[in-house]
Scaffold this active site. Structure first.
Site, PDB file in Angstrom:
ATOM      1  N   ARG A  80       0.862  -1.197   0.000  1.00 52.61           N
ATOM      2  CA  ARG A  80       0.000   0.000   0.000  1.00 52.61           C
ATOM      3  C   ARG A  80       0.888   1.234   0.000  1.00 52.61           C
ATOM      4  NH1 ARG A  80      -3.711  -0.239   5.026  1.00 52.61           N
ATOM      5  NH2 ARG A  80      -4.747  -1.862   3.833  1.00 52.61           N
ATOM      6  N   ARG A 149      -1.300   6.590   9.637  1.00 49.56           N
ATOM      7  CA  ARG A 149      -1.451   6.052   8.278  1.00 49.56           C
ATOM      8  C   ARG A 149      -1.639   7.178   7.252  1.00 49.56           C
ATOM      9  NH1 ARG A 149      -3.449   0.610   8.341  1.00 49.56           N
ATOM     10  NH2 ARG A 149      -2.617  -0.399  10.194  1.00 49.56           N
ATOM     11  N   LYS A 214      -2.904   1.117  15.053  1.00 50.93           N
ATOM     12  CA  LYS A 214      -2.991   2.013  13.899  1.00 50.93           C
ATOM     13  C   LYS A 214      -3.603   3.353  14.292  1.00 50.93           C
ATOM     14  CE  LYS A 214      -5.516  -0.842  11.446  1.00 50.93           C
ATOM     15  NZ  LYS A 214      -6.515  -1.503  10.570  1.00 50.93           N
ATOM     16  N   LYS A 216      -5.257   7.088  12.478  1.00 52.15           N
ATOM     17  CA  LYS A 216      -5.693   7.650  11.195  1.00 52.15           C
ATOM     18  C   LYS A 216      -6.151   9.103  11.333  1.00 52.15           C
ATOM     19  CE  LYS A 216      -7.045   3.149   9.477  1.00 52.15           C
ATOM     20  NZ  LYS A 216      -8.108   2.292   8.940  1.00 52.15           N
ATOM     21  N   CYS A 434     -15.084  -3.303   0.667  1.00 52.57           N
ATOM     22  CA  CYS A 434     -13.676  -3.565   0.989  1.00 52.57           C
ATOM     23  C   CYS A 434     -13.153  -4.696   0.109  1.00 52.57           C
ATOM     24  CB  CYS A 434     -13.549  -3.947   2.455  1.00 52.57           C
ATOM     25  SG  CYS A 434     -14.185  -5.597   2.766  1.00 52.57           S
ATOM     26  N   CYS A 440      -7.798 -11.040   1.707  1.00 55.08           N
ATOM     27  CA  CYS A 440      -7.821 -10.587   3.093  1.00 55.08           C
ATOM     28  C   CYS A 440      -7.989 -11.778   4.033  1.00 55.08           C
ATOM     29  CB  CYS A 440      -8.952  -9.582   3.319  1.00 55.08           C
ATOM     30  SG  CYS A 440      -8.972  -9.060   5.035  1.00 55.08           S
ATOM     31  N   CYS A 479     -16.055  -8.384   6.826  1.00 55.24           N
ATOM     32  CA  CYS A 479     -15.985  -8.690   8.265  1.00 55.24           C
ATOM     33  C   CYS A 479     -16.256  -7.398   9.027  1.00 55.24           C
ATOM     34  CB  CYS A 479     -14.617  -9.295   8.612  1.00 55.24           C
ATOM     35  SG  CYS A 479     -13.326  -8.083   8.951  1.00 55.24           S
ATOM     36  N   CYS A 483     -13.566  -1.814   6.888  1.00 46.59           N
ATOM     37  CA  CYS A 483     -12.661  -1.105   5.972  1.00 46.59           C
ATOM     38  C   CYS A 483     -13.402  -0.271   4.921  1.00 46.59           C
ATOM     39  CB  CYS A 483     -11.720  -2.089   5.296  1.00 46.59           C
ATOM     40  SG  CYS A 483     -10.700  -2.988   6.470  1.00 46.59           S
TER      41      CYS A 483
END
Ligand code: SRM
Ligand code: SF4
Length: 562
Positions: A80, A149, A214, A216, A434, A440, A479, A483
């Site tokens: 990414r 991120r 993470k 953001k 997503c 994934c 899930c 995302c």
């Protein structure tokens, strides 16, 4: 648990020990990547490589076949990029597409955070791919991992005369919160090696432990909430008087990841803690991240995001701690309002007479369909070298800053390749899914492979009830990690098992209210039956201008509430 009892060295999660023991994210990544006996890497390096913008994955649909043949799984890597605000040049696009064709599966994926991913890069191709990025002036540093991120920023230049000034903050914030380690250059670009007896580079923000999880940051310019500002750890709402940009309202603690059956995990919308003038905004982001670094849960990764720190310690305590370190207080939040989230498709002309074209890219996959050739069109347009590329948080791409004299050339290419904004319904244009299967590892159900088909069925129901012109925000994820930000959709499907989804309804149209669970588990037939019934009621009973999300929320969750 009180803060004093939390994060005792003996209770830290294994990932914490990997981070502190990694010598600035090096671990044995260089050695692991040069081991040609396996396509995979060890557990510690699997964690470390995330900070370099990559995930070790395998093609889940080939597991059985590989096991039957007594072969290891079909391992490869996803990479990414870090593209703050989603901006690259036409030359960079051409270089990326070439690199993706050479080293990956040929299909660039535009993500929900305004950047792009390559899938299917096998181990031996990792270094050449990273070198390609470097030669293009791009990198994947901190695109994943327990760091800040890719920083998002609203893409539509028509929103305000100060759009460019605000947009530039994405880059500035990204730079200010970038890890200081030289590991990236060392491992991928044959940079100078840090001698074994020397400590890793000093990093005032991340130290040697990085963030607990993470992190953001996203910027929006009202009235557009295209990046779902309340889903971000730090959401920045640009405030100005219409002519001059003044600063940001700051929302903290948004985040969507959750685990089925674990009520301690939940999606949360950010809380606005005040206004910060523009010259202090970067410092404020830095200190918010630093307070999360010091107070976040490092024992349980499922409780480690900022949203849980805030709910454990209280927003006022957290805000006070940030203000103490900043040496000033946040001002009272300023008024603002949102009217939409979807991209402004087609041609737009800004106040400087530059043209911009937003292209629909279904689920962000840059590929050629028989009558809609996104990959070829983008290549041909990039070859003209007369516009920039800006990815949007809705997985689309804008061609930006086009002079009038070049507009016709681009129009011809669009038309030749079947690209038109008249071909999709508004619901399709605003839908997001997503990645999910097959790459994934966390997917429980289909995401991007299912969305086009599902939307066709929703469109058919909209037609049946005379609702074809209504955009209804529809989002699917494989899930509950969220995302595709399904918790703020009007119709949200969250994967539970193959072919089964949690159905959530009643989010508002602009992303300020979360939807609610309407069915804990439903298959497609059940979901469509529910929507059929609701669309019928919406068509005959909705108030003037009422969105489907507001109507469903009122009918299903509010009307009979005590
Ligand atoms: Fe995500 C994990 C894909 C945006 C919440 N996400 C993953 C991984 C890396 C799976 C994994 O950990 O092994 C997925 C890789 C799939 C693949 O094969 O590519 C993945 N996330 C994506 C992307 C590519 C979805 C897309 O189709 O566009 C998005 C990449 C964004 C980017 O460019 O950085 C993506 N992920 C999001 C968002 C939306 C956003 O940020 O605006 C969220 C919800 C907001 C949030 O962070 O709370 C999101 N992803 C997660 C989570 C849940 C985190 C949590 O707090 O629990 C995970 C799982 C995790 O971290 O453990 C996850
Ligand atoms: Fe994978 Fe779940 Fe994210 Fe979809 S929402 S990409 S299935 S982690």
């Amino acid at each position: 648990m009180s803060q004093d009892e939390l994060n005792k060295p003996e209770n830290l999660s294994p990932v914490e020990k990997m981070k502190t023991g990694s010598r600035g994210l090096r671990a044995n990544l260089a050695e692991e990547m040069s081991n040609s006996l396996t396509g995979n890497i060890n557990e510690t390096e699997t964690q470390m490589i995330k900070f370099h913008g990559s995930y070790a994955q395998d093609d889940r649909s080939r597991r059985e076949e590989r096991e039957r043949k007594k072969l290891e799984w079909a391992y490869s890597f996803m990479i990414r990029l870090r593209i703050p605000g989603g901006d690259i040049t036409a030359k960079q696009w051409l270089g990326l597409q070439k690199s993706c064709d050479t080293h990956a599966n040929g299909t660039i994926k535009i993500t929900t955070r305004q950047t792009v991913q390559f899938h299917g890069v096998v181990k031996a191709h990792m270094k050449p791919t990273m070198k390609d990025f470097d030669a293009l002036g791009l990198d994947s540093i901190a695109a994943c991992g327990d760091v800040n991120r890719n920083v998002m920023s609203g893409g539509n230049p028509l929103l305000a005369p100060y759009h460019a000034e605000v947009h530039a903050y994405a880059d500035k914030i990204s730079e200010a919160l970038l890890p200081k380690t030289g590991a990236f250059k060392e491992i991928w670009l044959d940079g100078e090696k840090l001698p074994q007896d020397q400590p890793a580079e000093e990093d005032p923000l991340y130290q040697d432990r990085y963030l607990p999880r993470k992190f953001k940051i996203g910027i929006v310019i009202p009235p557009h909430n295209e990046n779902d500002v309340f889903s971000q750890d730090i959401g920045l709402i640009a405030i100005g008087d219409g002519k001059t940009f003044e600063g940001f309202n700051v929302a903290i603690g948004g985040g969507f990841g959750a685990t089925h059956g674990n009520s301690k995990t939940y999606p949360r919308l950010g809380t606005i803690i005040g206004f910060v003038p523009k010259d202090k905004a970067i410092e404020a982001c830095w200190q918010i991240a630093a307070v999360q670094r010091d107070y976040g849960n490092r024992e349980d990764r499922r409780q480690a995001r900022l949203k849980y720190t805030l709910d454990r310690l209280g927003v006022e305590f957290f805000k006070g701690e940030v203000e103490k370190r900043l040496g000033f207080k946040f001002e009272e939040a300023r008024p603002y309002s949102f009217t939409h989230r979807g991209d402004a498709f087609g041609w737009l002309q800004d106040h400087k007479n530059k043209w911009h074209y937003t292209m629909f890219v279904e689920t962000g996959l840059v590929k050629d369909l028989e009558d809609y050739k996104v990959k070829t069109a983008l290549k041909e347009i990039a070859e003209l070298d007369c516009c920039g590329f800006r990815f949007t948080g809705n997985q689309n791409v804008m061609l930006i800053d086009i002079d009038k004299k070049n507009k016709t050339k681009i129009e011809k290419i669009l038309s030749k390749n079947g690209i038109s904004t008249d071909k999709q319904s508004k619901t399709r244009q605003e839908a997001i899914a997503c990645v999910a299967l097959p790459t994934c590892s966390l997917a429980l159900a289909e995401g991007q492979r299912y969305l086009p088909e599902f939307v066709s069925k929703v469109e058919a129901l909209q037609d049946k009830h005379g609702l074809s012109d209504k955009p209804i925000t529809t989002r699917i994820t494989g899930c509950p990690n969220g995302c595709g930000r399904p918790y703020v959709a009007e119709i949200g499907l969250i994967g539970k098992a193959p072919g089964k989804y949690v159905l959530r309804l009643g989010g508002d149209y602009v992303g300020k209210r979360m939807n609610s669970v309407y069915r804990e588990e439903a298959d497609e037939a059940e979901i469509l039956e529910i929507l059929d019934d609701l669309f019928a009621k919406y068509a005959s009973n909705a108030k003037d201008g009422e969105s489907f999300g507001d109507f469903a929320n009122e009918l299903l969750f509010t009307q009979y509430a005590i």
